[in-house]
Structure formats: C-alpha cells, structure tokens
Design a protein around this motif. Structure first.
Motif, PDB file in Angstrom:
ATOM      1  N   GLY A 122       0.822  -1.200   0.000  1.00  0.00           N
ATOM      2  CA  GLY A 122       0.000   0.000   0.000  1.00  0.00           C
ATOM      3  C   GLY A 122       0.851   1.242   0.000  1.00  0.00           C
ATOM      4  O   GLY A 122       2.084   1.197  -0.088  1.00  0.00           O
ATOM      5  N   GLU A 123       0.203   2.386   0.100  1.00  0.00           N
ATOM      6  CA  GLU A 123       0.877   3.677   0.016  1.00  0.00           C
ATOM      7  C   GLU A 123       1.943   3.813   1.095  1.00  0.00           C
ATOM      8  O   GLU A 123       1.690   3.584   2.278  1.00  0.00           O
ATOM      9  CB  GLU A 123      -0.151   4.801   0.153  1.00  0.00           C
ATOM     10  CG  GLU A 123       0.450   6.183  -0.024  1.00  0.00           C
ATOM     11  CD  GLU A 123      -0.598   7.282   0.056  1.00  0.00           C
ATOM     12  OE1 GLU A 123      -0.206   8.470   0.026  1.00  0.00           O
ATOM     13  OE2 GLU A 123      -1.799   6.949   0.145  1.00  0.00           O
ATOM     14  N   GLY A 124       3.132   4.193   0.657  1.00  0.00           N
ATOM     15  CA  GLY A 124       4.226   4.439   1.577  1.00  0.00           C
ATOM     16  C   GLY A 124       5.098   3.232   1.871  1.00  0.00           C
ATOM     17  O   GLY A 124       6.169   3.368   2.467  1.00  0.00           O
ATOM     18  N   PHE A 125       4.667   2.022   1.464  1.00  0.00           N
ATOM     19  CA  PHE A 125       5.417   0.809   1.771  1.00  0.00           C
ATOM     20  C   PHE A 125       6.239   0.353   0.568  1.00  0.00           C
ATOM     21  O   PHE A 125       5.791   0.417  -0.579  1.00  0.00           O
ATOM     22  CB  PHE A 125       4.476  -0.325   2.189  1.00  0.00           C
ATOM     23  CG  PHE A 125       3.844  -0.112   3.528  1.00  0.00           C
ATOM     24  CD1 PHE A 125       4.569  -0.293   4.694  1.00  0.00           C
ATOM     25  CD2 PHE A 125       2.515   0.275   3.632  1.00  0.00           C
ATOM     26  CE1 PHE A 125       3.990  -0.093   5.941  1.00  0.00           C
ATOM     27  CE2 PHE A 125       1.925   0.477   4.868  1.00  0.00           C
ATOM     28  CZ  PHE A 125       2.666   0.288   6.020  1.00  0.00           C
ATOM     29  N   GLU A 126       7.436  -0.117   0.869  1.00  0.00           N
ATOM     30  CA  GLU A 126       8.311  -0.706  -0.130  1.00  0.00           C
ATOM     31  C   GLU A 126       8.895  -1.998   0.426  1.00  0.00           C
ATOM     32  O   GLU A 126       9.062  -2.149   1.647  1.00  0.00           O
ATOM     33  CB  GLU A 126       9.447   0.248  -0.505  1.00  0.00           C
ATOM     34  CG  GLU A 126       8.985   1.528  -1.177  1.00  0.00           C
ATOM     35  CD  GLU A 126      10.143   2.465  -1.490  1.00  0.00           C
ATOM     36  OE1 GLU A 126      10.034   3.228  -2.471  1.00  0.00           O
ATOM     37  OE2 GLU A 126      11.144   2.441  -0.737  1.00  0.00           O
ATOM     38  N   CYS A 127       9.210  -2.934  -0.460  1.00  0.00           N
ATOM     39  CA  CYS A 127       9.734  -4.234  -0.058  1.00  0.00           C
ATOM     40  C   CYS A 127      11.042  -4.529  -0.776  1.00  0.00           C
ATOM     41  O   CYS A 127      11.293  -4.048  -1.879  1.00  0.00           O
ATOM     42  CB  CYS A 127       8.733  -5.346  -0.371  1.00  0.00           C
ATOM     43  SG  CYS A 127       7.197  -5.252   0.593  1.00  0.00           S
ATOM     44  N   ALA A 128      11.873  -5.348  -0.115  1.00  0.00           N
ATOM     45  CA  ALA A 128      13.141  -5.770  -0.690  1.00  0.00           C
ATOM     46  C   ALA A 128      13.510  -7.125  -0.105  1.00  0.00           C
ATOM     47  O   ALA A 128      12.996  -7.529   0.953  1.00  0.00           O
ATOM     48  CB  ALA A 128      14.237  -4.752  -0.407  1.00  0.00           C
ATOM     49  N   ARG A 129      14.398  -7.811  -0.813  1.00  0.00           N
ATOM     50  CA  ARG A 129      14.970  -9.064  -0.294  1.00  0.00           C
ATOM     51  C   ARG A 129      16.488  -8.924  -0.361  1.00  0.00           C
ATOM     52  O   ARG A 129      17.066  -8.793  -1.446  1.00  0.00           O
ATOM     53  CB  ARG A 129      14.497 -10.266  -1.108  1.00  0.00           C
ATOM     54  CG  ARG A 129      12.989 -10.492  -1.055  1.00  0.00           C
ATOM     55  CD  ARG A 129      12.554 -11.607  -1.999  1.00  0.00           C
ATOM     56  NE  ARG A 129      12.994 -12.914  -1.523  1.00  0.00           N
ATOM     57  CZ  ARG A 129      13.068 -14.002  -2.297  1.00  0.00           C
ATOM     58  NH1 ARG A 129      12.775 -13.910  -3.594  1.00  0.00           N
ATOM     59  NH2 ARG A 129      13.461 -15.153  -1.794  1.00  0.00           N
ATOM     60  N   LEU A 130      17.114  -8.938   0.805  1.00  0.00           N
ATOM     61  CA  LEU A 130      18.551  -8.691   0.908  1.00  0.00           C
ATOM     62  C   LEU A 130      19.297 -10.008   1.089  1.00  0.00           C
ATOM     63  O   LEU A 130      19.002 -10.781   2.017  1.00  0.00           O
ATOM     64  CB  LEU A 130      18.844  -7.763   2.085  1.00  0.00           C
ATOM     65  CG  LEU A 130      20.313  -7.366   2.274  1.00  0.00           C
ATOM     66  CD1 LEU A 130      20.782  -6.487   1.114  1.00  0.00           C
ATOM     67  CD2 LEU A 130      20.494  -6.650   3.615  1.00  0.00           C
ATOM     68  N   LEU A 131      20.274 -10.248   0.238  1.00  0.00           N
ATOM     69  CA  LEU A 131      21.105 -11.443   0.366  1.00  0.00           C
ATOM     70  C   LEU A 131      22.112 -11.264   1.492  1.00  0.00           C
ATOM     71  O   LEU A 131      22.797 -10.240   1.581  1.00  0.00           O
ATOM     72  CB  LEU A 131      21.846 -11.727  -0.945  1.00  0.00           C
ATOM     73  CG  LEU A 131      21.023 -12.293  -2.101  1.00  0.00           C
ATOM     74  CD1 LEU A 131      21.893 -12.433  -3.337  1.00  0.00           C
ATOM     75  CD2 LEU A 131      20.415 -13.650  -1.725  1.00  0.00           C
ATOM     76  N   VAL A 132      22.210 -12.267   2.348  1.00  0.00           N
ATOM     77  CA  VAL A 132      23.190 -12.278   3.442  1.00  0.00           C
ATOM     78  C   VAL A 132      23.849 -13.654   3.463  1.00  0.00           C
ATOM     79  O   VAL A 132      23.273 -14.637   2.982  1.00  0.00           O
ATOM     80  CB  VAL A 132      22.522 -11.992   4.809  1.00  0.00           C
ATOM     81  CG1 VAL A 132      21.851 -10.616   4.821  1.00  0.00           C
ATOM     82  CG2 VAL A 132      21.506 -13.080   5.153  1.00  0.00           C
ATOM     83  N   PRO A 133      25.049 -13.762   4.017  1.00  0.00           N
ATOM     84  CA  PRO A 133      25.668 -15.092   4.110  1.00  0.00           C
ATOM     85  C   PRO A 133      24.865 -16.000   5.031  1.00  0.00           C
ATOM     86  O   PRO A 133      24.413 -15.571   6.096  1.00  0.00           O
ATOM     87  CB  PRO A 133      27.054 -14.799   4.709  1.00  0.00           C
ATOM     88  CG  PRO A 133      27.287 -13.339   4.488  1.00  0.00           C
ATOM     89  CD  PRO A 133      25.936 -12.699   4.515  1.00  0.00           C
ATOM     90  N   LEU A 134      24.693 -17.238   4.628  1.00  0.00           N
ATOM     91  CA  LEU A 134      24.038 -18.183   5.512  1.00  0.00           C
ATOM     92  C   LEU A 134      24.922 -18.479   6.717  1.00  0.00           C
ATOM     93  O   LEU A 134      24.439 -18.602   7.849  1.00  0.00           O
ATOM     94  CB  LEU A 134      23.714 -19.479   4.760  1.00  0.00           C
ATOM     95  CG  LEU A 134      22.835 -20.504   5.482  1.00  0.00           C
ATOM     96  CD1 LEU A 134      21.474 -19.921   5.816  1.00  0.00           C
ATOM     97  CD2 LEU A 134      22.691 -21.765   4.639  1.00  0.00           C
ATOM     98  N   ASP A 135      26.241 -18.534   6.478  1.00  0.00           N
ATOM     99  CA  ASP A 135      27.202 -18.823   7.543  1.00  0.00           C
ATOM    100  C   ASP A 135      28.209 -17.685   7.621  1.00  0.00           C
ATOM    101  O   ASP A 135      29.086 -17.558   6.765  1.00  0.00           O
ATOM    102  CB  ASP A 135      27.913 -20.154   7.277  1.00  0.00           C
ATOM    103  CG  ASP A 135      28.889 -20.526   8.368  1.00  0.00           C
ATOM    104  OD1 ASP A 135      28.911 -19.851   9.416  1.00  0.00           O
ATOM    105  OD2 ASP A 135      29.642 -21.512   8.171  1.00  0.00           O
ATOM    106  N   TYR A 136      28.102 -16.853   8.648  1.00  0.00           N
ATOM    107  CA  TYR A 136      29.005 -15.709   8.786  1.00  0.00           C
ATOM    108  C   TYR A 136      30.420 -16.126   9.161  1.00  0.00           C
ATOM    109  O   TYR A 136      31.354 -15.343   9.015  1.00  0.00           O
ATOM    110  CB  TYR A 136      28.462 -14.729   9.826  1.00  0.00           C
ATOM    111  CG  TYR A 136      27.405 -13.802   9.273  1.00  0.00           C
ATOM    112  CD1 TYR A 136      27.743 -12.656   8.558  1.00  0.00           C
ATOM    113  CD2 TYR A 136      26.057 -14.072   9.459  1.00  0.00           C
ATOM    114  CE1 TYR A 136      26.778 -11.803   8.057  1.00  0.00           C
ATOM    115  CE2 TYR A 136      25.077 -13.226   8.963  1.00  0.00           C
ATOM    116  CZ  TYR A 136      25.442 -12.092   8.262  1.00  0.00           C
ATOM    117  OH  TYR A 136      24.482 -11.241   7.759  1.00  0.00           O
ATOM    118  N   ALA A 137      30.591 -17.355   9.623  1.00  0.00           N
ATOM    119  CA  ALA A 137      31.943 -17.825   9.940  1.00  0.00           C
ATOM    120  C   ALA A 137      32.745 -18.074   8.680  1.00  0.00           C
ATOM    121  O   ALA A 137      33.975 -18.071   8.706  1.00  0.00           O
ATOM    122  CB  ALA A 137      31.871 -19.098  10.779  1.00  0.00           C
TER     123      ALA A 137
END
Length: 563
Positions: free
Chosen positions: A47-62
């Motif tokens: 709706g008005e004012g809302f935006e969506c995104a999908r951000l890639l991140v590492p599954l394993d930060y180690a």
C-alpha cells in the motif's frame, strides 16, 4: 515470547489428497517477484508508503565467502522527512521468536513512526528462517502433513502439562519426534537459524542502508535479539530500545523459570479490579456473588477445576467452518486466561464475560474470545510455519539437551512460582532431543558489557512473562550505563496501555539520545482503566488502543505481534 503447543483442543480431520489438490492462497504481495540482491533494491508493495526488498546475506558468517546465502524479506514505511533531516532505518522486531517484522510494520508502522518521528524509515524484517525470508524453516513435506501433526491454531496454544497424568511425558515424547523430524529433513541450514546470526543480519541491513550503527526497537524476544547485538557489536550501536526484557544470560542458559515471577500477580489484579469495578461492569463479579476479591478468585478456581473434569461444548455456528464450534477444555481455558494477562487493558473485560458465560454452561463466548480460527484446506501461508521457526531458534540457541527428569524438575520450579507453569514449561519440553546446534555460536555473556552508546531499557512493574527484574538486571548489571525506564503498570511490554510519558521518553531517546534519570517511573495515561465504565470491545482481535499525543502527533499504542 512464543506460545508453544503440543496440541489444540479441537480435533481437525482433513483429507490429505484434497488439500494437495488445491493451490495455496496467495498473499496480497508476491515475494517471489523480487529477486534477492546484495544491495537494497526497493519495490512498491502492499500500500501507500510501503516498499519491499529481499537482501542477500551469508548463511554462515563464519565462512561468508564460501557460504550459501539467505534472503531476508524486508518492508519499510518510508520516512517523510527531507533528505537533510533523514536519519536512516529503524529496525523493528515484534518478538516471538518467529514473529514477522514484515507483517508487524504493515500493521503498526505508522504508529511507531508517530512515536519516534518522521526522520526514520520504519523497517520490519523477517528474521532468517521466518515467514517470507528464505530459506524458511519447515519440518513437513506439505501443509496437509503439518496440519495432521500440529493442528491449526497450535501456534496460539500451549498444551497444559497438568491436564492429565500423562500430559508431561506425552509432551516430552512428542517433542522428541519433532526434534528427530527436524534433523532428518534439515537441508543443512537449521544450524544457522540462530539469534546471533540474525543479529549479524541486522548489521548487514544497517550497512546496506549506508550507515555504520544500528537503530532498533525490539520487544519481548526482540529484547534478546537486541541485547545479543549489543554483546556482539558493542561499538555498532546508535539507538537501541529493548522493551519487555528477558536477560540474555537466562535465555542462553535455558534458565527462564524466573519469567514466572509476576504472572500470578497479574491474575490477582484481575480479581481485584473485577471486584472494584462491580457487577455492572465486570460480568464475572455477578457469577461469584462477590463480597471480596477473594470470592472472585475462589469462583475462578472452582471453574478451572470443573472444566478440568468436565469439558464444555461450544457451538457458535455450524455454517462458519471450524471457527464456529469446538470444545472448551482445560488447555483452551488456561491459554485464554494466560493470553489475557499479556494485554489486560484490552482483554480483561472480555475475559470476565467469557468466564461468566462459561460458568453458566455456555462456552461459545470463551471459544470466540480464544482466537481459534477456521482452518481452510490449502490456505496456509509462510506465517503458519512460525511454530517450527520458533522452536528451531529457541532450541538452537539454548544449550542443554532435555531429559524427562529435567523437564519434571523445571516444571516443579515453575509450579512453585505460578499456576501457569503447566503452560510455560512447554518451553523446555520443546527442545527434548534437539541436537542441531552450530559449533561456535554465541552462548551468552561472560560478564558486564560496555556499549559505545547506551541502550534504553523498558520494563513493566507487573509483566506476566518478562518481569521488571530482567530489565533492571540488563540495564544495571549486564549493560551498565544503559537507561532504565520503569512503566508502573501490568501487562506485557510498554505496548500494554497508552502512556504519553513512555512515548515522550522514547521520542527523546531517538531524537537526541536523552536517557531518563535513574528511578524514572511512567504511568498509564489518565483515564486508562482495566474495567472502563464506558465499556470496551475487549475482543481478542482488538490490537489498537486509545490514541495519545506525542509532540503534537496523534498516535496509537499497538500490542506486540505475539500475545
């Protein structure tokens, strides 16, 4: 806090083949239409004012370079300030674990913006493994199998471990099955669905916005997530509010029995306030023929005992699907009462009426108030897997494996604190047999921690599941230098009732880092009552309370995602 369950009171039978033949109901926004990216790419949504995104991140930060990736679903309500006054993202976590930040910001984003100011993007994110983020935790092959094992509405129900003589060992056995099922069907990512890696995701999100330090407001379990971030990245805090606080040393050591310290005190407030309101305002007062609050407490215990021995049918409608009929048994009754303790200003009037009707032999009101919903074959969504996500996060975070003697000992300790121990001990039962734990994961603090910027810690004087001592311990012992704001009220988190005092301190903190002086205590706004002479709708669906003014803004306080 999650509401972990082993069963619900109403049995649901469905033909698996029929479910599989239907297509899943689509949400109002198709998240698969967004290609995940390592940089934030926003798409208009909902709706008005809302935006969506999908951000890639590492599954394993180690091992981020060699790791697979997760895609974090995010929704923001955009700041309406000028670029010169824009202050970046304010991340929100509504608790759980397993609560959807996306859903919460869609519902409450404008209210939060009204409290903190227009300079922030209000950002809800689904933690890794949760809801619209991928990979999503799922122990089952399909929704039909899920419903057969864990019937609809299990996400809103704890099974009472006092309902029968075999309830506790039965819960233990079921949890062992769940643990083995999760391990057998794990695609290799469940060990990474942990609070410490979600905290690292928050830093990744913050940096993707172009900022170095976190701005965050987390409630209930969200306090564990916020404090974990502070422990891992003490030099990366800008503004962090944690509200309804469970100390992280208790969380990671699985020692959460003390969360029951004030539960029965909130229930006692129901008896006292009902008596003081009188029979014309509190319906259960009439049923008890009360000459004191003790009379109401006695009638309450009599009703509990009666339902434990003799469940009551509830038939609201035979034309509305499963939502129209069911059984009021001990588990359903105890859960409905327990949930009302989270939001007493909204739910006590409805609870009083439901109890009065139930005592008269009519279970329909309580069944409707309990929040039981119709199950629609093929209508499941990502949100229906929140139970699996919650258990996976809890059990991967906490350290000990659970034996049946362990569970009995936990139950005994909690039973000494509260009559709702039969529900709360499900926390420990849920992790029976769980062995999916990542080596090297964060396991809790080793001493006091100093952060580059102080946190604002909020605790209610009578919170049924995150009592005030947890906030005090976090602010003054675990993270010395933090500001402690005490809210002199009952219910779960500061969202339990409107308070201009709470809102003004939160606004001042986000505006310029101002902390309340030591010993600051806020009160609910004038006129806020548990039983109002003017009446209240009191329904379980009601999640907004009266508007309050903050620096000229009219806003509303909203209840946490999970009651």
């Amino acid at each position: 806090m999650p509401r972990i369950s082993i069963k619900v009171s109403s049995f649901v039978f469905l033909a698996a083949s029929g479910c599989l033949a239907q297509t899943q109901t689509q949400t109002e926004f198709n998240w698969t239409s967004i290609k995940p990216s390592a940089k934030l790419k926003w798409t208009k949504c909902y709706g008005e004012g809302f935006e969506c995104a999908r951000l890639l991140v590492p599954l394993d930060y180690a091992s981020p370079k060699n790791s697979k990736t997760a895609a974090i679903a995010m929704t923001r309500l955009r700041s309406t300030s000028s670029s010169s006054t824009y202050r970046g993202s304010l991340l929100i976590n509504p608790g759980g674990p397993g609560g959807s930040g996306v859903e919460y910001v869609l519902e409450a984003g404008s209210e939060i913006a009204g409290i903190v100011g227009a300079e922030y993007d209000i950002v809800g994110f689904d933690p890794r493994g949760v809801s619209f983020s991928t990979p999503s935790v799922s122990w089952f092959v399909n929704d039909a199998e899920r419903a057969m094992w864990n019937p609809p509405n299990a996400n809103a129900m704890y099974h009472s471990l006092n309902e029968s003589t075999i309830a506790l060992p039965y819960a233990y056995a079921r949890s062992q099955v769940q643990s083995q099922l999760a391990a057998a069907r794990d695609a290799g990512f469940l060990q990474y669905i942990t609070t410490d890696y979600t905290a690292q995701d928050m830093l990744t999100i913050t940096e993707a916005f172009g900022f170095e330090k976190l701005q965050y407001w987390g409630v209930s379990y969200g306090s564990v997530l916020g404090a974990t971030f502070a422990a891992l990245f003490p030099d990366k805090l800008e503004r962090v509010v944690i509200d309804g606080v469970l100390p992280i040393n208790e969380w990671y050591s699985s020692n959460i029995s003390n969360t029951m310290l004030d539960t029965d005190k909130v229930l006692n407030a129901f008896f006292t306030s009902c008596f003081e309101a009188g029979p014309t305002i509190c319906a259960f007062h009439n049923n008890a023929n009360a000459s004191s609050a003790s009379d109401i407490a006695g009638a309450f215990q009599t009703l509990l005992s009666s339902i434990q021995q003799t469940p009551v049918p509830a038939i609201a409608s035979l034309t509305q699907g499963n939502a129209g009929y069911g059984i009021i048994d001990y588990t359903l009754l105890k859960n409905t009462i327990f949930h009302a303790l989270y939001a007493p200003y909204d739910l006590f009037p409805a609870l009083a009426q439901a109890l009065a009707d139930l005592a008269a032999g009519n279970g329909t009101t309580l069944y409707a108030t309990s929040g039981v919903e119709e199950f629609t074959c093929g209508g499941a969504s990502a949100l229906d897997r929140s139970f699996e996500a919650a258990v996976s996060i809890i059990c991967s975070d906490m350290t000990p494996n659970v034996t049946l003697p362990d569970l009995r000992a936990v139950y005994a300790r909690e039973e000494a604190l509260s009559q709702f121990a039969d529900l709360w001990a499900n926390w420990r039962a849920a992790c029976a047999g769980w062995k999916i734990r990542r080596p090297g994961r964060y396991t809790g603090p080793t001493g006091p921690m100093k952060t580059i910027a102080p946190m604002l810690v909020i605790g209610n004087t009578l919170d049924p599941v995150t009592p005030w001592p947890g906030a005090n311990q976090t602010a003054n012992i675990l993270f010395p230098g933090s500001g402690l704001l005490t809210y002199n009220t009952l219910g779960h988190t500061s969202f339990t009732a409107p308070s201009s005092c709470i809102n003004s301190w939160v606004y001042a903190y986000f505006k310029n880092g101002t902390l309340p002086p030591a010993g600051t205590v806020c009160q609910p706004d004038a006129g806020v009552q548990l039983f109002s002479p003017n009446g209240t709708d009191g329904l379980i669906e009601r999640d907004l309370v009266d508007g309050v003014s903050v620096n000229g803004r009219v806003t509303k306080r909203k209840l946490p995602f999970r009651l």
